[in-house]
Design an enzyme around this catalytic site. Structure first.
Site, PDB file in Angstrom:
ATOM      1  CG  ASP A  43      -2.050   0.967   1.144  1.00  0.00           C
ATOM      2  OD1 ASP A  43      -3.202   0.534   1.011  1.00  0.00           O
ATOM      3  OD2 ASP A  43      -1.784   2.192   1.211  1.00  0.00           O
ATOM      4  CG  HIS A 113      -8.708  -2.454  -2.295  1.00  0.00           C
ATOM      5  ND1 HIS A 113      -9.649  -1.780  -3.039  1.00  0.00           N
ATOM      6  CD2 HIS A 113      -8.591  -1.774  -1.129  1.00  0.00           C
ATOM      7  CE1 HIS A 113     -10.079  -0.724  -2.360  1.00  0.00           C
ATOM      8  NE2 HIS A 113      -9.452  -0.709  -1.191  1.00  0.00           N
TER       9      HIS A 113
HETATM   10  P1  DGP Z   1      -9.626   1.766   0.607  1.00  0.00           P
HETATM   11  O1  DGP Z   1      -9.705   2.926   1.556  1.00  0.00           O
HETATM   12  O2  DGP Z   1     -10.088   0.469   1.253  1.00  0.00           O
HETATM   13  O3  DGP Z   1     -10.306   2.042  -0.706  1.00  0.00           O
HETATM   14  O4  DGP Z   1      -8.078   1.569   0.332  1.00  0.00           O
HETATM   15  C1  DGP Z   1      -7.414   2.019  -0.803  1.00  0.00           C
HETATM   16  C2  DGP Z   1      -5.939   1.879  -0.516  1.00  0.00           C
HETATM   17  O5  DGP Z   1      -5.247   1.962  -1.748  1.00  0.00           O
HETATM   18  C3  DGP Z   1      -5.359   2.959   0.379  1.00  0.00           C
HETATM   19  O6  DGP Z   1      -4.864   2.346   1.554  1.00  0.00           O
HETATM   20  C4  DGP Z   1      -4.230   3.586  -0.425  1.00  0.00           C
HETATM   21  C5  DGP Z   1      -4.010   2.592  -1.537  1.00  0.00           C
HETATM   22  N1  DGP Z   1      -3.633   3.174  -2.811  1.00  0.00           N
HETATM   23  C6  DGP Z   1      -4.343   4.089  -3.513  1.00  0.00           C
HETATM   24  N2  DGP Z   1      -3.719   4.372  -4.668  1.00  0.00           N
HETATM   25  C7  DGP Z   1      -2.589   3.613  -4.696  1.00  0.00           C
HETATM   26  C8  DGP Z   1      -1.542   3.460  -5.645  1.00  0.00           C
HETATM   27  O7  DGP Z   1      -1.498   4.086  -6.698  1.00  0.00           O
HETATM   28  N3  DGP Z   1      -0.554   2.575  -5.315  1.00  0.00           N
HETATM   29  C9  DGP Z   1      -0.575   1.864  -4.145  1.00  0.00           C
HETATM   30  N4  DGP Z   1       0.463   1.029  -3.922  1.00  0.00           N
HETATM   31  N5  DGP Z   1      -1.558   1.971  -3.245  1.00  0.00           N
HETATM   32  C10 DGP Z   1      -2.546   2.843  -3.507  1.00  0.00           C
END
Ligand code: DGP
Length: 127
Positions: A43, A113
């Site tokens: 994340d 996710h």
């Molecule tokens: P949620 O709040 O459950 O929708 O979690 C989305 C998660 O995705 C959040 O913890 C941050 C992560 N995230 C968002 N964009 C990106 C990205 O471009 N790359 C990565 N590695 N994580 C991301």
């Protein structure tokens, strides 16, 4: 065609989905697992020493619209998360697996996710 209920979570299509672009390799991420059904990556904004997201390659916006045909895929995400947790050394200390759906849960990316969180203690019930 899988059933996709209309709703506010239907905000992304494959073309503008950041997680589809990570799964295809178009956007870089630190992958910890990849197979023909899913990928797992770290994340961007970790909430624990280990914070990995396990996503299906298929664009499904939320668990709320998953179909019976997608049950094996969802089970695969859970099994892979447990495998990653084992490799991260979390099996003895413990870890949390979380699917967020909708605003009260804080879902911000509309592609299923599974969060794998570990390496610290978590409150229960969650805040
Ligand atoms: P949620 O709040 O459950 O929708 O979690 C989305 C998660 O995705 C959040 O913890 C941050 C992560 N995230 C968002 N964009 C990106 C990205 O471009 N790359 C990565 N590695 N994580 C991301």
């Amino acid at each position: 065609m899988p059933r996709q209920a209309a709703g506010y979570w239907e905000r992304t299509s494959v073309a503008d989905c950041v997680f589809c672009r990570i799964a295809s390799g178009e956007i870089p991420a630190t992958l910890v697992h990849s197979d023909n059904q899913c990928v797992a990556f770290r994340d961007l904004n970790p909430q624990a020493p280990t914070h990995v997201l396990v996503i299906p390659r298929e664009h499904i916006t939320s668990v709320a619209v998953a179909t019976p045909e997608q049950e094996p895929l969802l089970g695969h995400l859970v099994r892979i998360a447990a495998d990653v947790a084992r490799r991260e050394g979390l099996e003895a200390s413990g870890y949390r697996l979380v699917f967020n759906h909708g605003p009260d849960a804080g879902q911000s990316v509309f592609h299923i996710h599974l969060h794998l969180l570990g390496g610290r203690r978590f409150a229960w019930p969650p805040g």
